[in-house]
Design an enzyme around this catalytic site. Structure first.
Site, PDB file in Angstrom:
ATOM      1  N   GLY A 148      21.151  -6.575 -28.422  1.00 55.94           N
ATOM      2  CA  GLY A 148      21.985  -6.714 -27.234  1.00 55.94           C
ATOM      3  C   GLY A 148      21.334  -7.639 -26.217  1.00 55.94           C
ATOM      4  O   GLY A 148      20.129  -7.906 -26.265  1.00 55.94           O
ATOM      5  N   CYS A 149      22.146  -8.115 -25.274  1.00 51.22           N
ATOM      6  CA  CYS A 149      21.650  -9.066 -24.284  1.00 51.22           C
ATOM      7  C   CYS A 149      20.617  -8.398 -23.368  1.00 51.22           C
ATOM      8  O   CYS A 149      19.498  -8.908 -23.203  1.00 51.22           O
ATOM      9  CB  CYS A 149      22.812  -9.635 -23.480  1.00 51.22           C
ATOM     10  SG  CYS A 149      23.934  -8.404 -22.780  1.00 51.22           S
ATOM     11  N   TYR A 150      20.972  -7.263 -22.774  1.00 48.58           N
ATOM     12  CA  TYR A 150      20.032  -6.582 -21.883  1.00 48.58           C
ATOM     13  C   TYR A 150      18.751  -6.150 -22.615  1.00 48.58           C
ATOM     14  O   TYR A 150      17.656  -6.341 -22.094  1.00 48.58           O
ATOM     15  CB  TYR A 150      20.678  -5.353 -21.248  1.00 48.58           C
ATOM     16  CG  TYR A 150      21.681  -5.616 -20.158  1.00 48.58           C
ATOM     17  CD1 TYR A 150      21.348  -6.348 -19.024  1.00 48.58           C
ATOM     18  CD2 TYR A 150      22.966  -5.083 -20.232  1.00 48.58           C
ATOM     19  CE1 TYR A 150      22.282  -6.550 -17.997  1.00 48.58           C
ATOM     20  CE2 TYR A 150      23.897  -5.277 -19.211  1.00 48.58           C
ATOM     21  CZ  TYR A 150      23.548  -6.011 -18.107  1.00 48.58           C
ATOM     22  OH  TYR A 150      24.449  -6.195 -17.092  1.00 48.58           O
TER      23      TYR A 150
END
Lengths: 344, 344, 344, 344
Positions: A148-150
């Site tokens: 995921g990005c985060y």
């Protein structure tokens, strides 16, 4: 290598098209969709007029296995949990950009995602890969679960301290901020321009589905407590900053802390540990695959503040997916990813 | 009441003009400047054409004491430390919007502000006033030190927990975000549009001059440790959000925590404790004097996350200054401040 | 080919660095500056950390002729009028991005630019080149005058009608809009974030220095009257749209008008005439070298409305300069310019 | 006076609430909705928490006539054509903010709006009112048709020249730009943040439904030809600028042109003709009821360029509606509308 993309009409898909269009070893040969069959991609994305002259095709695993060497899944979360096994069974190589195969514990998935988890046997086969933090080569795998990005920004920011066992258990707080493109092309009241422009919001307080992904990987790195992780929406299109707070176990100086990070990432082409006292801004990595990191230590409180920035659609999604694809096929890690950030 | 404003060409000054222009009891009778004498204010601010037909006058304490009942100082920090004593000596009532008289300890001022402090005797006379947190009436004072924008949002967010002695010492972290107007009309490379637009930045890491102001007031409220306080720049013009993290000493439920806040502010017209599970966004207080607060407690970590938002030029500067002026003269606290937020 | 850039610290220079960094035939070997000698470029532009490891050198024509095959001048207007002749005399090939050599008539330059013109003999030698509108090859020239951003969008929008002699003399109005990066890194009150954000402005009414550049080229194309040309500032970083109005001499249908444009640009790789009834938005060419054009004709008024969009720093400056450099050296026109627009 | 608002959940409705909340003579006593009965308005608009404590009621003309002195219709176009007659028949006074009763010619409405027109007898009764351009008092009317946002800016910009018969027939072009809030809370792909941010678009080329409204009123003023009118979307929330081009029949100087405008609007409190050579920006009227106008004349082309700016939700909608309500009831025209523009 022939590449197929499922979900090319989303922003993650669009970014894959932008990257792969000039990649030296991959060629986009097919785009797949569940709803827009027969349309040319430029009807959905006029910016691709004359660049990607492909028509959207229906999803057919057998045919896809024949027509492509690797398939990227840039579909909504929940769609991949069924689709990926079908494609893998048909013999496709798959790089999945969704959250469906990231959590090894299906109960965690069901608690945080509020939906049914993918089949356990397929979850086992998925290789979760932030290349800078992998212990082993992923070359030869068939199925990559792209982070995921985060979690990407967070884990790159925390890894050196966590691996060195220098973080005080229970002390980690991540205050994360993202541009709006993270929400994709979602058509909802909360996503319209006038609601978000000139507005700074917090969302999913204590409930973001990236929390268990961060904790799962932190445990592997050596930090075992739950973390506090809050997410905010910034009125801009691209970019993530995570401001990471953690108490340091031992006595350390800011200089030593910086060296720890600098050496940890010295041979990683996409992580740039910024000079002492210099902190990155999101625009400084815009449209590139870099993760830039700034380091500080406050003697008054014994607390480190680590700042990491990425472009959420690049290192946070499509860029890292291509980086993983490069590694999967044994190409140089940076192939097709030499984009300089766009500035200003 | 006749009002004079020094520094009307800054953004804080402009906001005072906007508020006082429709205030029922105050009338702007004079604008003072150190550099633009003789110009009409609308030459600097065309939006005021036909609204405030005043010419900028030179600063002359004796004349100012005669011509006004109260003077607002909306000047750069460092200017008030000399000017305020002159005006007070000449008999003016003064509301100072700068940081020059907020810190009781001059060493703190000189360490954090990197400049000479104001004379101690005048610092003693200054009444620091966040009206919602004052112990006593400020009516009858001559000299008000108006709080900083970040401390206002932070302290309103922390006060109920701090006063209840429920915060674990050493646990407080404030992650603050501000719109760009906080930097005023500063003409510098770092403040130009193309550098800030579509960009999210952290600045003054561990060095913001509002840290000692927050700690000074927190001590009064009952929390004595140093805090970690980081500040970020959001690509928007107005608004501050502080995301405040603190570990809670006792066992508490989210519901009990919410009640603590709700009751603390029940009779405060400008603080709106939002419903359980609802968190404020900055736009929801834009151009108004409200401070909106959202409450959460995470049982996994034992940590509260408190979110407070203000308009940095209103409750964070000019609005609170007028609120203080109202109290100073015994008017109702909300006089002239009934602005609904501008939305969208 | 070894490339030197003078003025790399401006936004035009930064964009040249971004493009040339991945260009197959050009290599950036030197950066020149009049004020920041000895600094590494990444100290000014942190986004280039690890990408362009060059130090800024002083300007020395003799040395520059030895060290480079071609020099790009990305300096402020007025600087090139002296510098270009010195470099040319020393034997450099020069591509000038300023306005100093665009106007053949020095009186026009002095009237519109309010400064002294470059020497006439050097103006004669400069080849003004919008590649899509050139009559002859520029290969073998020594000195290219790269067009202005607004003239590029305007002239590409008007050329087919003007060349076909179908525009009613005296009828052309160009309403132009630009993102803020066109103003470069100018440090001025008018360029700061809070003044421009959420604001739409008109500027240089009837006085923009690009007016004579447009008129000079329109005359060559066959339209001889003065034009009305107004420019506006849009609160965004990149992008230009020109909305062009002109009365059509003959009876024509929208379909015929569209065909005229379509055929005119059929073999031009960077001009995309959009489908009938579809109009381009600035984001659809962001960070690319495309000029997209939309066509309409209104029978009620007999007036055509032509819409053209470019990225002001790419097709409007650095991109077109590289396109010209490609042609100058006989490379394929699109070499190093295959960037897909960034979307979103 | 008791005010009811139908459609309070739209942006026009929200702006009416903001204004009327502090209006000296009107009091909001009821909010009506077709879909959200029973909800408190602050559930839809949290910024109104504690300010407007009203619950949304169902639409019932008989009851509404009893409960209110005047009803504002801030509903989508097409809804008022049925609702207004019902309310008027029940005895309500109505101020309609939609386009349903603006065009006297029902064929025009059906051609441009692509829907059925309101009944002719009710269209006759509607008084179209831009107060600055009305020939007669509207006091005592029962039914006001409030003008569109673009027509308000355009017609205030053109009226002095048109009434003086100085515009060359066939020469008028209006290039209009609007902030995004003009699209309201429409939930559609085209209205989401990432599609509009950092993007400048043209839309409804030659097809905007405000064209016949402008032409109808221009005819009354003395200019009878069709106009070219194009509309663009600016990445900002509020504000409209119209850049108006027209050839002037007689010989005139810029100075004379300016005087014509200045005198035309000398006693109009909400129109500010800016000084010679000074042009308004949209932010300079933000959140206020002003229309600011800048004047220029170009002797090279014989063409005037007139620039007018408004806040689309204020003078372009809710503000003008309240201005009309003031006149309707014989209050001073500016009652409750003394808002200074918000700056920055």
């Amino acid at each position: 290598m022939r590449v197929g993309i499922v979900g090319a009409t989303g922003y993650g898909g669009a970014e894959l098209l932008r990257i792969l269009h000039t990649h030296p070893y991959f060629e986009i040969t097919a785009l797949y969709t569940s709803s827009q069959q027969g349309r040319n991609i430029h009807e959905h994305y006029p910016h691709l007029t004359g660049i990607i002259p492909l028509t959207l095709e229906e999803i057919n695993p057998i045919k896809m296995a024949k027509d492509t060497d690797v398939v990227f899944l840039a579909v909504p979360t929940g769609v991949a949990s069924q689709l990926a096994p079908e494609l893998l069974s048909a013999g496709c190589m798959v790089i999945d950009l969704t959250g469906d195969f990231r959590l090894k514990n299906t109960e965690d998935y069901e608690f945080w995602y509020k939906r049914e988890a993918a089949p356990k046997e397929w979850i086992q086969k998925a290789v979760y890969s932030i290349p800078e933090l992998n212990n082993a080569s992923i070359k030869g795998s068939q199925f990559i679960s792209n982070p995921g990005c985060y979690p990407t920004a967070t884990l790159l920011g925390l890894a050196p301290l966590a691996k060195a066992k220098m973080l005080k258990e229970g002390s980690v707080i991540i205050d994360a901020k993202s541009g709006v493109s993270g929400a994709g092309q979602t058509v909802s009241l909360g996503n319209i321009y006038s609601e978000l422009n000139e507005n700074f919001k917090i969302y999913k307080v204590n409930q973001h589905q990236h929390i268990p992904e961060i904790e799962q990987m932190l445990k592997e790195l050596g930090y075992v407590s739950p973390v506090t992780f809050q997410t905010h929406l910034v009125p801009m299109t691209r970019g993530i900053m995570t401001t990471i707070y953690g108490s340091v176990e031992e006595k350390i100086t800011e200089d030593e802390l910086w060296k720890l990070y600098y050496e940890f990432y010295i041979d990683k082409p996409f992580v740039r540990v910024r000079e002492m006292g210099v902190f990155p801004a999101t625009k400084e990595v815009a449209a590139s695959n870099y993760c830039d990191i700034g380091i500080s230590f406050d003697e008054r409180t014994g607390r480190a503040t680590i700042v990491s920035v990425i472009d959420n659609l690049m290192k946070g999604a499509a860029g890292q997916a291509v980086q993983n694809a490069n590694l999967l096929f044994g190409f140089e890690e940076t192939a097709g990813l030499h984009f300089s950030p766009i500035y200003p």
